[in-house]
Design a protein around this motif. Structure first.
Motif, PDB file in Angstrom:
ATOM      1  N   GLY A 117      43.675  39.394  33.959  1.00 15.02           N
ATOM      2  CA  GLY A 117      42.582  39.942  35.127  1.00 15.02           C
ATOM      3  C   GLY A 117      43.057  39.782  36.487  1.00 15.02           C
ATOM      4  O   GLY A 117      42.700  40.675  37.308  1.00 15.02           O
ATOM      5  N   ARG A 120      43.733  42.907  38.722  1.00 16.03           N
ATOM      6  CA  ARG A 120      42.352  43.429  39.361  1.00 16.03           C
ATOM      7  C   ARG A 120      42.164  42.508  40.575  1.00 16.03           C
ATOM      8  O   ARG A 120      41.013  42.562  41.345  1.00 16.03           O
ATOM      9  N   GLN A 123      40.876  44.470  43.703  1.00 15.90           N
ATOM     10  CA  GLN A 123      39.431  44.943  43.534  1.00 15.90           C
ATOM     11  C   GLN A 123      38.537  43.579  43.828  1.00 15.90           C
ATOM     12  O   GLN A 123      37.319  43.742  44.261  1.00 15.90           O
ATOM     13  N   LYS A 129      33.632  40.137  43.933  1.00 20.46           N
ATOM     14  CA  LYS A 129      33.082  40.005  42.708  1.00 20.46           C
ATOM     15  C   LYS A 129      34.472  39.550  41.456  1.00 20.46           C
ATOM     16  O   LYS A 129      35.615  40.174  41.781  1.00 20.46           O
ATOM     17  N   SER A 131      36.572  40.904  39.582  1.00 21.81           N
ATOM     18  CA  SER A 131      36.919  42.193  38.762  1.00 21.81           C
ATOM     19  C   SER A 131      37.797  41.834  37.625  1.00 21.81           C
ATOM     20  O   SER A 131      37.647  42.562  36.628  1.00 21.81           O
ATOM     21  N   GLU A 134      36.581  41.259  33.765  1.00 20.64           N
ATOM     22  CA  GLU A 134      36.188  42.415  32.667  1.00 20.64           C
ATOM     23  C   GLU A 134      37.261  42.378  31.649  1.00 20.64           C
ATOM     24  O   GLU A 134      36.837  42.976  30.642  1.00 20.64           O
ATOM     25  N   GLY A 137      35.155  40.989  29.209  1.00 24.65           N
ATOM     26  CA  GLY A 137      33.539  41.458  28.864  1.00 24.65           C
ATOM     27  C   GLY A 137      32.919  41.512  30.251  1.00 24.65           C
ATOM     28  O   GLY A 137      33.290  41.392  31.090  1.00 24.65           O
ATOM     29  N   GLN A 138      31.679  41.872  30.174  1.00 21.32           N
ATOM     30  CA  GLN A 138      30.791  42.074  31.134  1.00 21.32           C
ATOM     31  C   GLN A 138      30.037  40.857  31.585  1.00 21.32           C
ATOM     32  O   GLN A 138      29.041  40.866  31.000  1.00 21.32           O
ATOM     33  N   TRP A 139      30.312  40.010  32.466  1.00 16.41           N
ATOM     34  CA  TRP A 139      29.949  38.649  32.950  1.00 16.41           C
ATOM     35  C   TRP A 139      30.033  38.683  34.402  1.00 16.41           C
ATOM     36  O   TRP A 139      30.653  39.017  35.221  1.00 16.41           O
TER      37      TRP A 139
END
Length: 359
Positions: A117, A120, A123, A129, A131, A134, A137-139
């Motif tokens: 992670g 990123r 980002q 946020k 980033s 991801e 997953g999408q949390w």
């Protein structure tokens, strides 16, 4: 002066070398992690001062001679290993990598939770946020994701979290219970460890745990196993950060352990204000956390400061390991005053006791 011996040039060369260590840090990290996880460090340490040749290491670990050579030479470059008569010998650095619990917990956490992670991080800084989350997953934050993380990542996350908090609880409990509270609101109760220790410490106290439903589900399992469910009540909350959500009130003590670092400054201010409103008259709000500017040893400050990018890329995108002075400022802005500060609890925690100005 002979320029060959110019001290400025020597300092520049040293600085440039340090820069290369940073440039290759991810490579070194993964190679050294494998030295540990493939038992290479273990068999070398067992050989003592005579060390082992590459072929012997390969035979004892099942790693190819090529793999052993590549990994051990990286270890050599980072003072994890040294070489004598073509034999690798473990150094003091290698010993700590293999045997030190702090190092193990940090390395596992960085690899299993953060490593992918952090690619990123740019980002995350740009958007505010997490980033990097991801990759799992999408949390919206890692706290909602915890129950759903891969087993190894979940294990390393909790090991990291508990390693830093658990050692401080026994030291903190006497400071909390010298006021003889009958009711405690544990905000961000996590797996219920503080609540359990509290009711075992004082048979007259009742603890209310406030956290996300998923976190409380695990906490309730732990509490039932200890047979103390009659004195600990769950209070599930879907959104602790909603400034309009009022905390339940009338508590002799409000407890926040390794909690505020999970949020931005504005969010911390809101949590402190609502925590203050949850206090009974003469009640106290306790904050147990690690502040890098209150550490006795440089190693502790280093670990804390470099945990902040995890919060940025993986946890929520907007929190960090705070300086004490920043939390002090927010406490005062929330309408609280600091009654006492106790440093050096556990492996580097500070316990702040606050009271409301109007209570």
């Amino acid at each position: 002066m002979d320029k060959k011996f110019d001290s400025g040039k020597k300092r520049s060369l040293k600085a440039r070398y340090e820069a290369q260590k940073i440039a290759f840090a991810p490579v070194v990290f993964q190679a050294v992690r494998l030295l540990r996880d493939l038992n290479i460090l273990k068999v070398i340490e067992a050989a003592g001062k005579t060390g082992l040749k590459v072929e012997d290491i390969a035979e004892q670990t099942g790693v190819s001679s090529y793999g052993v050579t590549v990994l051990c030479e990286t270890g050599l470059s980072q003072d994890v290993l040294e070489m004598k008569d073509d034999c690798y010998i473990i150094t003091r650095v290698g010993h700590f990598l293999l045997n030190d619990e702090l190092t193990k917990v940090n390395m596992d956490f960085v690899h299993d939770v953060c490593y992918e992670g952090l690619f990123r991080l740019d980002q995350a800084i740009e958007t505010g946020k997490p980033s990097g989350l991801e990759v799992f997953g999408q949390w919206p934050t890692i706290y909602e994701a915890l129950r759903h993380l891969p087993a190894k990542a979940k294990q390393s996350w909790f090991a990291f979290d508990h390693f830093y908090s658990d050692t401080a609880f026994p030291n903190a409990l006497p400071h909390v219970f010298d006021l003889k509270p009958k009711s405690i609101l544990d905000i961000g109760a996590n797996t219920g460890k503080f609540a359990i220790q509290s009711v075992l410490y004082d048979p007259d106290v009742h603890v209310t745990m406030m956290d996300l439903p998923g976190q409380l589900a695990k906490a309730k399992e732990n509490i039932a196993a200890q047979g103390v469910a009659d004195r600990i009540s769950p209070y599930p909350v879907c959104d602790l950060l909603d400034p309009k959500f009022a905390f339940p009130g009338g508590f002799d003590a409000v407890w926040m352990s390794q909690f505020l670092v999970c949020f931005s400054e504005d969010q911390i201010l809101s949590l402190l204000e609502r925590g203050k409103d949850a206090l009974a008259p003469q009640g106290s709000l306790f904050i147990l956390d690690t502040y890098w500017d209150r550490q006795q040893f440089e190693i502790a400050a280093y670990c804390l400061i470099n945990s902040s990018p995890y919060f940025t890329a993986m946890a929520n995108g907007n929190s960090r390991m705070y300086r004490f002075s920043k939390i002090e400022e927010l406490i005062l802005r929330a309408g609280l005053y600091i009654e006492s500060v106790d440093d050096g609890l556990g492996i580097g925690h500070t316990l702040i006791r606050c009271r409301a100005n109007d209570k």
